[in-house]
Scaffold this active site. Structure first.
Site, PDB file in Angstrom:
ATOM      1  N   HIS A  19     -85.876  46.902  44.865  1.00 31.19           N
ATOM      2  CA  HIS A  19     -85.556  48.252  44.387  1.00 31.19           C
ATOM      3  C   HIS A  19     -84.887  49.064  45.492  1.00 31.19           C
ATOM      4  O   HIS A  19     -83.880  49.739  45.266  1.00 31.19           O
ATOM      5  CB  HIS A  19     -86.822  49.017  43.957  1.00 31.19           C
ATOM      6  CG  HIS A  19     -87.527  48.473  42.762  1.00 31.19           C
ATOM      7  ND1 HIS A  19     -88.884  48.293  42.736  1.00 31.19           N
ATOM      8  CD2 HIS A  19     -87.070  48.096  41.543  1.00 31.19           C
ATOM      9  CE1 HIS A  19     -89.240  47.822  41.551  1.00 31.19           C
ATOM     10  NE2 HIS A  19     -88.152  47.691  40.812  1.00 31.19           N
ATOM     11  N   LYS A  43     -97.476  50.018  29.110  1.00 37.28           N
ATOM     12  CA  LYS A  43     -97.281  48.926  30.061  1.00 37.28           C
ATOM     13  C   LYS A  43     -98.518  48.655  30.927  1.00 37.28           C
ATOM     14  O   LYS A  43     -98.521  47.732  31.709  1.00 37.28           O
ATOM     15  CB  LYS A  43     -96.090  49.225  30.989  1.00 37.28           C
ATOM     16  CG  LYS A  43     -94.758  48.829  30.407  1.00 37.28           C
ATOM     17  CD  LYS A  43     -93.711  48.804  31.502  1.00 37.28           C
ATOM     18  CE  LYS A  43     -92.524  47.961  31.084  1.00 37.28           C
ATOM     19  NZ  LYS A  43     -91.569  47.760  32.167  1.00 37.28           N
ATOM     20  N   ARG A  92     -81.041  40.581  38.352  1.00 34.98           N
ATOM     21  CA  ARG A  92     -81.392  39.483  39.253  1.00 34.98           C
ATOM     22  C   ARG A  92     -80.962  38.136  38.705  1.00 34.98           C
ATOM     23  O   ARG A  92     -80.621  37.246  39.454  1.00 34.98           O
ATOM     24  CB  ARG A  92     -82.917  39.457  39.458  1.00 34.98           C
ATOM     25  CG  ARG A  92     -83.464  40.679  40.151  1.00 34.98           C
ATOM     26  CD  ARG A  92     -84.969  40.666  40.093  1.00 34.98           C
ATOM     27  NE  ARG A  92     -85.391  40.665  38.693  1.00 34.98           N
ATOM     28  CZ  ARG A  92     -86.385  41.369  38.198  1.00 34.98           C
ATOM     29  NH1 ARG A  92     -87.106  42.114  38.982  1.00 34.98           N
ATOM     30  NH2 ARG A  92     -86.685  41.325  36.920  1.00 34.98           N
ATOM     31  N   SER A 130     -91.704  43.594  40.430  1.00 36.60           N
ATOM     32  CA  SER A 130     -93.009  44.241  40.616  1.00 36.60           C
ATOM     33  C   SER A 130     -94.120  43.377  40.032  1.00 36.60           C
ATOM     34  O   SER A 130     -95.184  43.221  40.630  1.00 36.60           O
ATOM     35  CB  SER A 130     -93.018  45.619  39.950  1.00 36.60           C
ATOM     36  OG  SER A 130     -92.107  46.484  40.586  1.00 36.60           O
TER      37      SER A 130
END
Length: 164
Positions: A19, A43, A92, A130
């Site tokens: 990040h 979440k 990514r 994460s």
């Protein structure tokens, strides 16, 4: 003179060096970059929104043109409230691209004036997420170099980890 403002949305639970790499890149491209934490209780985040704001604020202290905000609801509504012209997203892998393309196209449909900019992190962070950081940490693996030290400290205080 027009200034270009972009929003970098995400959960940042927790912020990773991937990040931070993207934020550093975005800060060079945009006049102002707003790192926007999505308040999404579905979440089940590890860190509260307030803790994530604290971590990002600490991590971004050296960036004069980057700020931290929170939002809920539609991203395009937040972008309009912020008077921003672009959304910045990191990609990514191919799996990220498929998801991000769908989101970008929906955002374009909802807000045709909005541009989505995709950036790739440095190759050494191309696998870091994460979710993966939390999983590896919880199972006792090293996350050195993947997140700032203050994130490791907060994880040690929060997560009962094997091998820590």
């Amino acid at each position: 003179m027009n200034t270009v403002k972009a929003i970098y949305p995400g959960s940042f639970d927790p912020v990773t060096n991937g990040h931070l790499d993207l934020i550093a890149r975005g800060s060079k491209i945009f006049d102002h970059l707003v790192v926007a934490i999505l308040r999404n209780s579905s979440k089940n985040p590890l860190f509260t929104v307030e803790e994530r704001v604290e971590m990002l604020t600490e991590a971004l202290a050296g960036f004069a043109n980057v700020s931290v905000a929170t939002f809920d609801g539609l991203l395009v509504d937040f972008v309009r409230e912020q008077h921003a012209q672009a959304v910045m997203r990191g990609i990514r892998a191919i799996s990220d691209y498929e998801y991000e393309l769908q989101m970008a196209l929906m955002n374009r449909r909802l807000a045709p004036e909005l541009e989505t900019i995709f950036l790739m992190p440095d190759g050494k962070y191309s696998f870091v997420s994460s979710r993966l950081v939390k999983e590896v940490f919880t199972l006792g693996g090293s996350i050195e170099g993947l997140v700032p030290q203050f994130v490791i400290d907060r994880l040690k205080a929060r997560v009962p980890a094997n091998g820590h």
